[in-house]
Design an enzyme around this catalytic site. Structure first.
Site, PDB file in Angstrom:
ATOM      1  CB  ILE A 152      -0.949  -0.012   1.219  1.00 52.75           C
ATOM      2  CG1 ILE A 152      -1.861   1.227   1.217  1.00 52.75           C
ATOM      3  CG2 ILE A 152      -0.198  -0.142   2.522  1.00 52.75           C
ATOM      4  CD1 ILE A 152      -2.915   1.200   2.316  1.00 52.75           C
ATOM      5  CB  SER A 153       1.193   4.103  -2.325  1.00 53.20           C
ATOM      6  OG  SER A 153       1.362   3.358  -3.502  1.00 53.20           O
ATOM      7  CD  GLN A 154       5.862   7.918   0.833  1.00 55.71           C
ATOM      8  OE1 GLN A 154       6.798   7.390   0.275  1.00 55.71           O
ATOM      9  NE2 GLN A 154       5.989   8.971   1.630  1.00 55.71           N
TER      10      GLN A 154
END
Length: 205
Positions: free
Chosen positions: A51-53
């Site tokens: 999950i992207s920052q």
């Protein structure tokens, strides 16, 4: 998270900030990772994906200049978090994920929250979703060797494709490509990023 990690770092679009304040990020991380959900870093979600920052999610959505009423395509749905944020702004979101298990998890999370304007399917994101287009914005959460032609042609006139493009062995640049006419696009580099590879017929093999 929004005030300290996103707004203070330069994301100013009120639609983006309000959407990110609304979506509970802890729902989109794996069990046992909830305590880290609001840290500004990527987290593993299985199948070698992350999950992207949060900052990157906010930056990409702002770069797409998304507005209420827009139709959006997301490539690399992952946990479903970015699609959820997009859905709080756009009228409809179509998302493609390469891994079936992640697709099913994302669908369950979105259903749990009642976000019913998101449709996710498993497939090759580099080919886009032509029958659902054209799209006002396309966001790609993976690094490509070049921007896929299929995605460029599925943009509405005036629409923007936001995609990490790889240069050399590892360096990636977040790039905004705006369609200005049937066969014309403008391109702008927005800064260095680091994403997993975009796998598919018009990406990496």
């Amino acid at each position: 998270m929004v005030t300290r990690q996103i707004e203070r770092r330069g994301v100013r679009d009120r639609h983006v900030l309000e959407a990110m304040r609304t979506v509970p990020r802890e729902v989109f991380v794996d069990p046992g990772m909830e305590e880290f959900a609001y840290e500004d870093r990527p987290l593993p979600i299985g199948d070698g994906q992350t999950i992207s920052q949060p900052y990157i999610v906010g930056l990409m959505i702002e770069a797409a200049e998304l507005r209420p009423g827009d139709r959006v395509l997301e490539i690399g749905a992952g946990s479903g978090y970015a699609a959820a944020v997009l859905s709080r702004i756009a009228t409809s979101v179509h998302a493609i994920e390469r891994h079936e298990a992640l697709t099913r998890k994302a669908e369950a999370r979105l259903a749990r929250l009642g976000y019913d304007n998101v449709t996710i399917r498993t497939g090759d994101g580099t080919r886009g979703w032509a029958e659902a287009g054209p799209f006002d914005a396309i966001l790609v959460a993976a690094g490509a060797p070049t921007a896929p032609e299929s995605l460029k042609h599925q943009l509405a006139i005036g629409g923007a494709l936001v995609i990490p493009v790889q240069h050399g062995d590892r360096h990636q640049t977040l790039t905004r490509i705006r369609r200005t006419a049937d066969d014309a696009w403008d391109e702008e580099e927005l800064g260095a990023v680091n994403f997993v590879p975009l796998i598919g017929a018009e990406g990496w093999t």
